[in-house]
Design a protein around this motif. Structure first.
Motif, short mmCIF file in Angstrom:
data_model
loop_
_atom_site.label_atom_id
_atom_site.label_comp_id
_atom_site.label_asym_id
_atom_site.label_seq_id
_atom_site.Cartn_x
_atom_site.Cartn_y
_atom_site.Cartn_z
N ALA A 137 30.34 11.90 2.95
CA ALA A 137 30.79 11.87 4.34
C ALA A 137 29.64 12.02 5.32
O ALA A 137 29.55 11.30 6.31
N HIS A 138 28.77 13.00 5.09
CA HIS A 138 27.53 13.19 5.85
C HIS A 138 26.38 13.09 4.87
O HIS A 138 26.40 13.71 3.80
N ASP A 139 25.32 12.35 5.22
CA ASP A 139 24.16 12.19 4.34
C ASP A 139 22.88 12.62 5.03
O ASP A 139 22.68 12.32 6.21
N SER A 140 22.01 13.26 4.28
CA SER A 140 20.65 13.56 4.72
C SER A 140 19.69 13.07 3.65
O SER A 140 19.81 13.46 2.49
N ILE A 141 18.77 12.20 4.05
CA ILE A 141 17.87 11.56 3.08
C ILE A 141 16.44 11.59 3.63
O ILE A 141 16.19 11.08 4.73
N THR A 142 15.54 12.16 2.88
CA THR A 142 14.13 12.14 3.26
C THR A 142 13.33 11.45 2.17
O THR A 142 13.43 11.81 0.99
N LEU A 143 12.57 10.45 2.57
CA LEU A 143 11.74 9.68 1.65
C LEU A 143 10.28 10.06 1.87
O LEU A 143 9.79 10.02 3.00
N GLY A 198 1.42 9.75 2.05
CA GLY A 198 1.62 10.85 2.98
C GLY A 198 2.57 10.56 4.13
O GLY A 198 2.84 11.44 4.95
N VAL A 199 3.10 9.35 4.20
CA VAL A 199 4.06 9.00 5.24
C VAL A 199 5.45 9.50 4.82
O VAL A 199 5.78 9.55 3.63
N MET A 200 6.28 9.87 5.80
CA MET A 200 7.61 10.41 5.53
C MET A 200 8.64 9.68 6.39
O MET A 200 8.36 9.32 7.53
N ALA A 201 9.83 9.49 5.85
CA ALA A 201 10.94 8.88 6.60
C ALA A 201 12.19 9.71 6.40
O ALA A 201 12.54 10.06 5.28
N THR A 202 12.86 10.03 7.50
CA THR A 202 14.10 10.81 7.43
C THR A 202 15.27 9.95 7.89
O THR A 202 15.16 9.17 8.84
N ASN A 203 16.39 10.13 7.21
CA ASN A 203 17.60 9.34 7.48
C ASN A 203 18.81 10.26 7.53
O ASN A 203 18.92 11.20 6.74
N ALA A 204 19.72 9.97 8.45
CA ALA A 204 20.99 10.68 8.50
C ALA A 204 22.10 9.68 8.74
O ALA A 204 21.95 8.74 9.53
N GLN A 206 0.80 -1.21 0.00
CA GLN A 206 0.00 0.00 0.00
C GLN A 206 0.84 1.27 0.00
O GLN A 206 0.30 2.36 -0.09
N ARG A 207 2.14 1.15 0.10
CA ARG A 207 2.99 2.32 0.28
C ARG A 207 4.21 2.24 -0.61
O ARG A 207 4.95 1.26 -0.60
N HIS A 208 4.44 3.28 -1.38
CA HIS A 208 5.58 3.33 -2.28
C HIS A 208 6.23 4.71 -2.20
O HIS A 208 5.55 5.71 -1.97
N ILE A 209 7.53 4.75 -2.43
CA ILE A 209 8.24 6.03 -2.39
C ILE A 209 7.82 6.88 -3.58
O ILE A 209 7.92 6.45 -4.73
N ASP A 210 7.35 8.08 -3.27
CA ASP A 210 6.89 9.00 -4.31
C ASP A 210 8.01 9.93 -4.77
O ASP A 210 8.15 10.23 -5.94
N ARG A 211 8.84 10.38 -3.80
CA ARG A 211 9.98 11.23 -4.16
C ARG A 211 11.04 11.18 -3.07
O ARG A 211 10.76 10.77 -1.94
N ILE A 212 12.24 11.59 -3.45
CA ILE A 212 13.39 11.59 -2.54
C ILE A 212 13.98 12.99 -2.52
O ILE A 212 14.19 13.59 -3.58
#
Length: 350
Positions: free
Chosen positions: A233-239, A244-250, A214-220
């Protein structure tokens, strides 16, 4: 192919164990050797696996490794290891850039493989290796340990229970100062924070947001700070997902992070201490009161779960482990390719 493939009952009746060999003799290989030695002294795993052999590019180094951990066999070349008919399962413990080539060589030699994360350097390599494994009927599985740990089931049960309501967001971070290691900074070895530690944060949020039907990545949306060698070296990633769900990664190879993973819901949230080796899980209600604390079961090192899953899959004649199926490995590799594409980061061999 190993004489044990698909023969669990025969192995049990004859007291046969899965002979595990380690390809490579670096730091993660040492951790795996310690794990396998510990496993052989337990009731749960003692009859399942045997630490059998190690191979390195230098015979002296391999012999020292074997002596340190009590291995009966050591080889000064990978080819010698692949020619040994008594090897049932090979753990590939080399840099990311070598996994595809070495994995294919193992498959061609009829060996089952447990491949350290990141599975390969990119999705194209991953697809080639997985296709070869599936055609061969041999086991090929990615050794990303949180996927196999009991903590995964605990988190799944919490989320499925509705304890925090409807999940709306997740986050994860992981960072260690590892820029002194060549394999981390060298673009020729597929270095950088993403494939080393970012892969853990992406897997954490992927598991937390596991209703992929039911959930797929729409944009990065992502950015990174490059190291002097050009790797991240440092990464910031928001999916952003299509529901409407969001995931943040560092992720970082320069700094120590708090290693926290969180999942936010409409009725509360959960916090996981240490996303790449969970130590505890705490559930909080809307008023930020702790509703429940979950202790993670005691473990030998944490690597035993992936080893046991791989060994049992060999005995069952499976080509993949249910904890980390091929489709999940490929999807994460494709995601990391997309992220690097946003950065404009290519490895020299690509």
């Amino acid at each position: 192919m190993s004489k044990l493939n698909g023969k669990r009952e025969q192995a049990r009746s004859e007291g046969l164990k899965v002979n595990v060999a380690i390809l490579g003799a670096g730091s993660i290989a040492n951790a795996m050797a310690e794990t396998l030695n510990a496993m052989t002294h337990t009731r749960e795993y003692g009859g399942l696996v045997n630490l059998y052999a190690v191979a390195a590019r230098d015979a002296g180094r391999a012999a020292q490794f074997a002596s340190r951990y009590g291995l009966p066999v050591s080889y000064g070349s990978y080819a010698e290891l692949l020619a040994d008919p008594d090897v049932d399962l090979i753990y590939i413990a080399t840099p990311h850039s070598l996994h595809a080539e070495q994995g294919l060589a193992c498959i061609e030699a009829g060996k089952n493989i447990l491949v350290e994360k990141a599975f390969t350097a990119n999705a194209s390599q991953a697809q080639e290796l997985l296709t070869a494994a599936e055609r061969s009927g041999l086991l090929c599985t990615e050794a990303i340990w949180p996927r196999y740990m009991p903590s995964r089931a605990i988190i799944d049960d919490i989320l499925e229970s509705g304890a925090i309501g409807e999940v709306k967001a997740a986050s994860a971070n992981l960072g260690y100062p590892t820029h002194y290691k060549k394999r981390i900074t060298d673009p020729n070895l597929a270095g950088g924070a993403l494939l080393d530690v970012g892969v853990y944060t992406l897997n954490f949020v992927d598991m937390a947001l596991s209703d992929r039907s039911q959930r797929h990545i729409d944009r990065i949306e992502t950015s990174m700070l490059p190291y002097e060698t050009g790797v991240d070296a440092h990464d910031s990633i928001t999916l952003y997902y299509d529901d409407g769900v969001m995931a943040t990664n560092a992720a970082s190879m320069l700094a120590v992070s708090d290693r926290t993973g969180t999942v936010w819901g409409t009725d509360g949230y959960l916090i996981v201490q240490n996303v790449n080796n969970p130590e505890s899980i705490d559930v909080f209600d809307k008023e930020h009161h702790m509703a429940k604390h979950y202790a993670v079961p005691r473990q030998l090192t944490g690597y035993e779960y992936e080893v046991a899953a791989a060994a049992n899959a060999v005995l069952d004649g499976e080509t993949e482990c249910t904890q980390m199926p091929h489709a999940d490995t490929l999807r994460i590799m494709e995601l990391m390719d997309s992220i690097r594409g946003e950065w404009g980061l290519k490895y020299p061999f690509e």
